[in-house]
Design an enzyme around this catalytic site. Structure first.
Site, PDB file in Angstrom:
ATOM      1  N   HIS A   1     -14.292   5.948   4.930  1.00 22.35           N
ATOM      2  CA  HIS A   1     -15.751   5.819   4.943  1.00 22.35           C
ATOM      3  C   HIS A   1     -16.340   5.854   3.534  1.00 22.35           C
ATOM      4  CE1 HIS A   1     -19.912   7.390   5.281  1.00 22.35           C
ATOM      5  NE2 HIS A   1     -19.968   6.624   6.369  1.00 22.35           N
TER       6      HIS A   1
ATOM      7  N   HIS B   1      -2.400   6.873   5.593  1.00 23.49           N
ATOM      8  CA  HIS B   1      -2.964   5.808   4.765  1.00 23.49           C
ATOM      9  C   HIS B   1      -4.224   5.220   5.401  1.00 23.49           C
ATOM     10  CE1 HIS B   1      -3.577   2.199   2.535  1.00 23.49           C
ATOM     11  NE2 HIS B   1      -3.093   1.412   3.472  1.00 23.49           N
TER      12      HIS B   1
ATOM     13  N   HIS C   1      -1.165  19.764   7.613  1.00 18.46           N
ATOM     14  CA  HIS C   1      -2.114  18.738   7.174  1.00 18.46           C
ATOM     15  C   HIS C   1      -1.443  17.371   7.182  1.00 18.46           C
ATOM     16  CE1 HIS C   1      -4.614  22.102   5.857  1.00 18.46           C
ATOM     17  NE2 HIS C   1      -3.564  22.561   5.208  1.00 18.46           N
TER      18      HIS C   1
ATOM     19  N   CYS D   1       0.800  -1.225   0.000  1.00 19.75           N
ATOM     20  CA  CYS D   1       0.000   0.000   0.000  1.00 19.75           C
ATOM     21  C   CYS D   1       0.832   1.274   0.000  1.00 19.75           C
ATOM     22  CB  CYS D   1      -0.940   0.004   1.214  1.00 19.75           C
ATOM     23  SG  CYS D   1      -2.146  -1.328   1.201  1.00 19.75           S
TER      24      CYS D   1
ATOM     25  N   ASN E   1     -10.461   1.142   1.695  1.00 18.34           N
ATOM     26  CA  ASN E   1      -9.008   1.080   1.561  1.00 18.34           C
ATOM     27  C   ASN E   1      -8.677   0.887   0.080  1.00 18.34           C
ATOM     28  OD1 ASN E   1      -6.293   0.512   1.528  1.00 18.34           O
ATOM     29  ND2 ASN E   1      -6.371  -1.094   3.082  1.00 18.34           N
TER      30      ASN E   1
ATOM     31  N   HIS F   1      12.506   0.479   5.598  1.00 16.09           N
ATOM     32  CA  HIS F   1      12.229  -0.920   5.247  1.00 16.09           C
ATOM     33  C   HIS F   1      12.660  -1.814   6.398  1.00 16.09           C
ATOM     34  CE1 HIS F   1      11.575  -4.457   2.866  1.00 16.09           C
ATOM     35  NE2 HIS F   1      11.394  -3.764   1.752  1.00 16.09           N
TER      36      HIS F   1
END
Length: 530
Positions: free
Chosen positions: A454, A425, A421, A258, A458, A337
């Site tokens: 909402h 994710h 801001h 993702c 995802n 990572h």
């Protein structure tokens, strides 16, 4: 009226003490210079105009004399300098021209060296998010009805999915691709390609329309999709559709999870440092069709409840002239990572269950692993973005714990001092809750992430762009604002990017939120009873 807690005045005082400390440290030079300026001006006023003029001439003469001596030293050697030093000093204007010439040469040389060595600016011209058609909508009732029919022999698995959906934070308007609407689902290569074409081509068409850039003007193309990697690649599919140039630099990233969207941004940034006057398009998506799990393993049923259709196309440029029309400038990309650790490597894993049905298995340790990855990422990005006041507090905390062995809690920097801001994710409600808690963010700071989850679910690597579009649609982004995008991915990775707004962005008339932004924000209960 309830009585105030006795600790309330103390906490209030500590709040103002911290605000005063932050202002003092972050504006140290200003606080130092402002009190001394009146004293300096008073001393200057006491001197007459003639004395000020004489002081100025003396300073100027001494400065040029020093430069002249340095010039003679370099030109004639040390012995000549000693010989010159016994002679009367020439008139000021006899060597001013030489000094000015050499000084100008040095300034021009240093300026050229600076501009050649500094990295090229990378600008985000605009971006576009895919908005699925209403025909792909999957209300809770439809999702559960399909689950009961598909898993009719597994009532416990159906009940598990219902509990997950009730607490997921998803709304009634999320979408799944057409192949998943069949009973049973009918995923195949052809339907997966159709979904890819629907998502990617729609986002690209919208991007070209917004920016008025032609496909032939694209120099670099990067497409990321983790689980669907056909041959020819998705990047080749885009090139074929839009008849792009034969010398385009194209890349297709798969299996990156993702957070692949920010990996693509990082790759585009590196390529734009190498190729001057270039345009780069990044396409981030996840194709759901071939990855719908049809078994009964609970750890693999979870993605069915959360992942939905989505995609985004982003136009980047390193052209100096484009900074005037660009929305944002890229400041930093930090990648972490944790794949060397076995638990981190296997916490999000594509595997077959005992019946040979493939799916994505999510480990119970996922949130703990994500927290460790986040800690490593913010440790790296902190010195790049945090003001001096927060860096000093973090340093003092670290020294106290490591050097003096004091039992202090690790100091969590206040990233609200560095960013206006946040785009976290939208991987799930638990992910957003955990980051809000760890970073000590307000409800408004994570509003974009919750509302994106909402409305769209995802959407994997593209979710960050739906969140940014939400903030824009609400009219909250002003010139100079800084945006922090944070994403997690399999492997396990935590990647983040920092953008600075180039211009105030007014309410948008297009985009994925254009027809529903007036409804948001909405209240999302902890549990939605189905």
């Amino acid at each position: 009226m309830p009585q105030r807690s006795p600790q309330f005045p103390i906490s209030l005082k500590l709040k103002y003490v911290k605000l005063g400390y932050q202002y003092l440290v972050n504006n140290f030079l200003t606080c130092l210079l402002v009190p001394t300026m009146p004293f300096f001006l008073a001393q200057v006023i006491q001197l007459g105009p003639e004395e000020i003029f004489n002081h100025w001439n003396s300073l100027q003469h001494d400065f040029i004399k020093t430069l002249y001596s340095s010039f003679v030293s370099l030109s004639y050697g040390r012995d000549k300098v000693c010989a010159h030093s016994t002679l009367p000093i020439p008139h000021l204007w006899d060597y001013t021209g030489i000094v000015v010439l050499y000084s100008s040469f040095l300034i021009i040389f240093a300026s050229i060296l600076y501009f050649m060595s500094r990295p090229r600016g990378v600008y985000l011209i605009d971006y576009s998010c895919y908005k699925p058609p209403v025909s792909c909508r999957v209300p809770f009732s439809t999702f559960m009805e399909h689950s009961r029919l598909i898993l009719s022999s597994e009532p416990k698995s159906v009940e598990f999915q219902m509990r997950i959906l009730e607490r997921s934070g998803l709304g009634e308007e999320t979408c799944l691709p057409p192949a998943i609407h069949y009973i049973p689902p009918a995923p195949n290569m052809e339907s997966a390609r159709k979904e890819a074409e629907m998502v990617i081509f729609s986002a690209m068409d919208s991007l070209f329309k917004k920016t008025r850039v032609k496909p032939k003007d694209i120099d670099i193309l990067i497409v990321n999709c983790s689980l669907f990697s056909p041959t020819p690649s998705l990047s080749a599919m885009v090139i074929n559709k839009y008849k792009m140039r034969d010398n385009i630099k194209s890349f297709n990233l798969s299996g990156m999870g993702c957070s692949a969207g920010l990996i693509s941004i990082d790759l585009a940034r590196d390529l734009l440092q190498v190729y001057p006057k270039s345009n780069a398009v990044v396409v981030s998506t996840e194709i759901i069709t071939p990855n719908y799990y049809r078994g009964k393993d609970r750890s693999m049923l979870l993605p069915n409840c959360l992942f939905r259709m989505g995609g985004a196309a982003i136009l980047l440029s390193n052209k100096w002239a484009d900074q005037w029309r660009a929305k944002y400038k890229l400041l930093h990309v930090v990648r972490t990572h944790k794949g060397s650790d076995d638990k981190s490597y296997s916490c999000v894993f594509e595997v077959e269950d005992s019946e040979g049905k493939a799916g994505i298995s999510l480990s119970k340790d996922l949130m703990a692993i994500a927290g460790e990855a986040l800690k490593s990422n913010i440790t790296t990005i902190g010195p790049l973005v945090l003001p001096p006041s927060e860096q000093l507090l973090f340093l003092f905390s670290l020294i106290g714990r490591k050097v003096f062995n004091l039992k202090l809690k690790p100091y969590i920097p206040d990233f609200k001092q560095a960013f206006e801001h946040f785009c976290i994710h939208a991987g799930g409600r638990a992910v957003i809750d955990e980051l809000q808690k760890n970073l000590q963010l307000s409800s408004e700071h994570v509003e974009a992430s919750r509302m994106t989850l909402h409305r769209f679910g995802n959407t994997s690597s593209s979710s960050l762009w739906y969140e940014l579009s939400y903030i824009e649609a609400e009219g909250r982004i002003k010139k100079g604002d800084r945006i922090w995008q944070i994403a997690f991915g399999s492997g396990f990775k935590c990647n983040s990017a920092v953008w600075k707004c180039n211009k105030t962005i007014k309410n948008l008339s297009d985009g994925p939120w254009s027809d529903c932004i007036h409804k948001y924000p909405v209240y999302i209960p902890e549990v939605v009873k189905l």
